[in-house]
Design an enzyme around this catalytic site. Structure first.
Site, PDB file in Angstrom:
ATOM      1  N   TYR A 151      12.802 -51.033   4.855  1.00 52.82           N
ATOM      2  CA  TYR A 151      13.967 -51.369   5.677  1.00 52.82           C
ATOM      3  C   TYR A 151      14.756 -50.117   6.018  1.00 52.82           C
ATOM      4  CZ  TYR A 151      18.438 -53.434   7.043  1.00 52.82           C
ATOM      5  OH  TYR A 151      19.590 -53.764   7.721  1.00 52.82           O
ATOM      6  N   LYS A 155      15.702 -47.949   9.659  1.00 53.24           N
ATOM      7  CA  LYS A 155      17.056 -47.597  10.073  1.00 53.24           C
ATOM      8  C   LYS A 155      17.219 -46.079  10.207  1.00 53.24           C
ATOM      9  CE  LYS A 155      18.544 -51.819  10.325  1.00 53.24           C
ATOM     10  NZ  LYS A 155      18.900 -52.418  11.630  1.00 53.24           N
TER      11      LYS A 155
END
Length: 285
Positions: A151, A155
């Site tokens: 994740y 980002k």
């Protein structure tokens, strides 16, 4: 409310719940006509309202993005596209070694490549209006917690793409802004812990020995923090202010944890940052 806003469109992806839904409601209350990206008829019914027009938008489906561009181009009232809020995202957390590669790829498809595809398709409209792109990143885009590798990786990549894009389109009059939420009370955040625990339960014996305690302690720590985290409504209201700010900064944090961690990640040595981020999280083995 400036009357001109009634003649402008804003696109928000990932608009069915959480920050996206709250942003949509706030922008509609300001008089914008919001094209709210959702994936199902049920989600469309939930968000539809005054100034809110649901559009089917899975950002990994090229046909959906093409249809969105056609909707913007063919607006019946000739409204310009004022802003694009790239908010859609998924979160599946597990140790780097234990997370299946297909799950890594799925998160990059949604959290990075999907946003790039939407940006590429809508940039011509934003160029005409000298509009704005708001990319919803994360505190994980500057500091990666244990088990958040995939994740956070998406980002970090979105942060870099946003920097490059901002420098590429500045002369065209287009603004690119990054929003970095920390803990926010959303459905995705609430469910991510259960997903992590489920993945941990399916790990083999060796991975259980190496990472089981780490996963459980990280999930427990995050769940405790979310109880006092920023409500989604407040996060959405701030995103709406970023969309409408006359002279926006290049980056904004959301929540006290993001406001604390983002500067630390910039200035602290890596080893010290490791201790800050892993404090209270036990390792087995």
């Amino acid at each position: 409310m400036p009357p001109a806003r009634k003649n402008e469109l804003v696109v928000v992806s990932g608009a069915s719940t959480g920050i996206g839904a709250a942003t949509v409601r706030e922008l509609a209350s300001l008089g914008y006509h919001v094209l709210a990206g959702v994936r199902t008829d049920q989600e469309a019914d939930a968000v539809r309202g005054e100034g809110v027009e649901p559009v089917t938008l899975d950002i990994t489906v090229a046909g959906h993005i093409d249809a969105l561009a056609e909707r913007v181009a063919g607006d019946p009232e000739g409204r310009v596209l004022r802003a694009l809020v790239n908010n859609a995202g998924i979160e599946v957390n597990a140790p780097v070694e234990a997370l299946p590669l297909e799950t890594w790829r799925e998160q990059f498809e949604v959290n990075l490549f999907g946003h790039v595809a939407v940006i590429q398709k809508l940039l011509p409209f934003l160029r005409k209006s000298r509009g704005r792109i708001v990319n919803i990143s994360s505190v994980g885009g500057v500091a990666a917690l244990p088990i958040f590798g995939a994740y956070a990786g998406t980002k970090f990549a979105l942060e870099a793409a946003s920097d490059a894009l901002r420098r590429e389109v500045k002369a065209q009059g287009i603004q690119v802004v990054v929003v970095q939420p920390g803990g926010v009370q959303t459905e995705m955040a609430a469910h991510s812990g259960d997903i992590s625990l489920g993945l941990a339960d399916r790990m083999g014996a060796e991975h259980q020995r190496l990472y089981g305690d780490l996963v459980r302690s990280t999930v427990a720590s995050n769940a405790a923090f979310l109880k006092r985290a920023l409500p989604a409504a407040k996060a959405g209201a701030k995103v709406a202010r970023v969309v409408t700010a006359a002279r926006p900064r290049t980056r904004y944090t959301l929540g006290t944890d993001a406001a604390f961690i983002v500067p630390l990640a910039r200035f602290l040595p890596d080893r010290l940052m490791d201790r800050v981020l892993t404090r209270g999280r036990r390792r087995a083995g």
